[in-house]
Design a protein around this motif. Structure first.
Motif, PDB file in Angstrom:
ATOM      1  N   TYR A 129       0.853  -1.189   0.000  1.00  0.00           N
ATOM      2  CA  TYR A 129       0.000   0.000   0.000  1.00  0.00           C
ATOM      3  C   TYR A 129       0.887   1.237   0.000  1.00  0.00           C
ATOM      4  CZ  TYR A 129      -4.353   2.529   1.047  1.00  0.00           C
ATOM      5  OH  TYR A 129      -5.456   3.340   0.978  1.00  0.00           O
ATOM      6  N   TYR A 152       0.680  -6.163   3.591  1.00  0.00           N
ATOM      7  CA  TYR A 152      -0.504  -6.310   4.423  1.00  0.00           C
ATOM      8  C   TYR A 152      -1.138  -7.661   4.093  1.00  0.00           C
ATOM      9  CZ  TYR A 152      -0.459  -1.224   5.312  1.00  0.00           C
ATOM     10  OH  TYR A 152      -0.124   0.053   5.685  1.00  0.00           O
ATOM     11  N   TYR A 184     -13.002   1.368  -2.427  1.00  0.00           N
ATOM     12  CA  TYR A 184     -12.356   0.871  -1.216  1.00  0.00           C
ATOM     13  C   TYR A 184     -12.546  -0.633  -1.048  1.00  0.00           C
ATOM     14  CZ  TYR A 184     -11.980   5.722   0.428  1.00  0.00           C
ATOM     15  OH  TYR A 184     -11.672   7.048   0.554  1.00  0.00           O
ATOM     16  N   SER A 194     -11.166  -2.670   8.322  1.00  0.00           N
ATOM     17  CA  SER A 194     -10.293  -1.612   7.811  1.00  0.00           C
ATOM     18  C   SER A 194     -10.671  -1.310   6.366  1.00  0.00           C
ATOM     19  CB  SER A 194      -8.817  -2.046   7.878  1.00  0.00           C
ATOM     20  OG  SER A 194      -8.418  -2.277   9.210  1.00  0.00           O
ATOM     21  N   PHE A 233      -9.126   0.237   2.567  1.00  0.00           N
ATOM     22  CA  PHE A 233      -7.959   0.577   1.757  1.00  0.00           C
ATOM     23  C   PHE A 233      -8.434   0.973   0.357  1.00  0.00           C
ATOM     24  CE2 PHE A 233      -6.351  -2.215   5.020  1.00  0.00           C
ATOM     25  CZ  PHE A 233      -5.123  -1.662   5.359  1.00  0.00           C
ATOM     26  N   MET A 263      -3.371   0.382  -3.853  1.00  0.00           N
ATOM     27  CA  MET A 263      -2.869  -0.963  -3.595  1.00  0.00           C
ATOM     28  C   MET A 263      -2.017  -1.406  -4.782  1.00  0.00           C
ATOM     29  SD  MET A 263      -6.434  -2.584  -2.107  1.00  0.00           S
ATOM     30  CE  MET A 263      -5.801  -4.253  -1.953  1.00  0.00           C
TER      31      MET A 263
END
Length: 331
Positions: A159, A177, A192, A204, A206, A211
């Protein structure tokens, strides 16, 4: 034009109807015969009647007009024009889809229509040139995430964040991750991943366009009930209402008093099924479950004294401290 074998005739007839006809542009059999001839296939009107009958039997909506000379066009398509235009507008507006991929997707939508109608997609091509990500991995990231979800597997990824000089820097010093992917959510111009990171017991978020090097892991994902209030899947609508700015946070029951002028903004955020009470004196009270976060506090405080938290007291205190810290900066 190319020369095709006779067995390709029906496919060419279908291709002609898709690309060259619509309700405003029907074509006569002589036009289709000329098209086939250009592609090395000779056909008679009787043969075309048979082909059109076959296409109708296969479910294609070949419509015959009765005004003047008989003509034909393809009526209903896999996507109606309005549906395709909505999809094209969404692709053009999506900042997480690169310009190249946006053009490719819009072109695929346009290919469902004749040359005249497909021309209306050109302005969507122009819109697709603005404010786009440059991460060409997005499309493949989404593909791997979806495959991991379907297979019940975890994923791993790197990330990155942007630096002031516009360079990219990997977070966590480039360590991967590892996450259990639950759903993908489009929120305020960004896409997301909603997931659980291995070492935490919560959800969570991201951004997919930040990414990189996504990989599917040979490990089963963690059941969502272990990290959230949901059992078998995330209730997308419920979750969207509780999250502000895609910040995580503890889910809390709050009561907020709003001025009546804010009704539209409040219902846009919480939905028309929001729990509303005490509609008096030019105001109304909303009770809701929200994930208290900097995003929620920022959203609430833009309304100034027209939005007042009634409970819990801990949130009132949190907002007071936040406002005092801002005051100290500007005094």
């Amino acid at each position: 034009m190319s020369d095709y074998p006779k067995r390709a005739r029906v496919l060419l007839v279908l291709d002609y109807f898709v690309k060259h006809t619509d309700e405003q542009n029907p074509r006569q059999l002589s036009d289709i015969i000329a098209y086939l001839h250009q592609n090395g296939i000779d056909a008679e009107r009787k043969t075309l009647y048979t082909d059109i009958y076959l296409l109708r039997e296969l479910g294609y909506d070949i419509v015959k007009t009765h005004e003047g000379k008989s003509a034909y066009f393809l009526g209903q398509r896999p996507l109606e024009m309005a549906e395709a235009q909505i999809c094209a507008s969404a692709v053009a507006a999506a900042r997480f889809v690169t310009e190249r991929k946006s053009h490719e997707l819009i072109r695929k939508l346009a290919d469902n229509f004749g040359t005249v109608q497909s021309a209306s997609f050109r302005n969507r091509m122009e819109l697709a040139r603005t404010q786009k990500t440059h991460n060409e991995e997005v499309y493949y990231n989404v593909d791997k995430i979806v495959h991991a979800q379907l297979g019940g597997n975890k994923i791993s990824f790197l990330y990155f964040e942007y630096m002031p000089d516009k360079s990219q820097r990997l977070k966590r010093q480039g360590q991967r991750y590892k996450a259990s992917p639950y759903t993908l959510m489009w929120f305020e111009d960004a896409y997301y991943l909603v997931c659980n990171i291995d070492k935490y017991d919560n959800l969570s978020h991201f951004r997919v366009d930040r990414m990189t090097r996504v990989e599917i892991e040979n490990q089963l994902l963690r059941p969502i009930c272990e990290v959230s209030e949901y059992k078998n899947y995330i209730d997308f609508d419920d979750y969207h209402k509780s999250v502000f700015g895609m910040f995580g946070g503890k889910l809390q029951s709050v009561r907020i008093r709003f001025h009546e002028e804010l009704a539209t903004a409040v219902f846009d955020r919480f939905g028309l099924d929001a729990d509303v009470s005490e509609i008096t004196d030019g105001g109304f009270t909303v009770s809701a479950n929200v994930r208290v976060s900097p995003g929620f506090i920022s959203w609430l405080t833009i309304f100034g004294d027209r939005a007042v938290v009634l409970s819990p007291q801990s949130l009132r205190e949190q907002i007071r401290i936040w406002l005092e810290s801002l005051t100290s900066i500007y005094t």
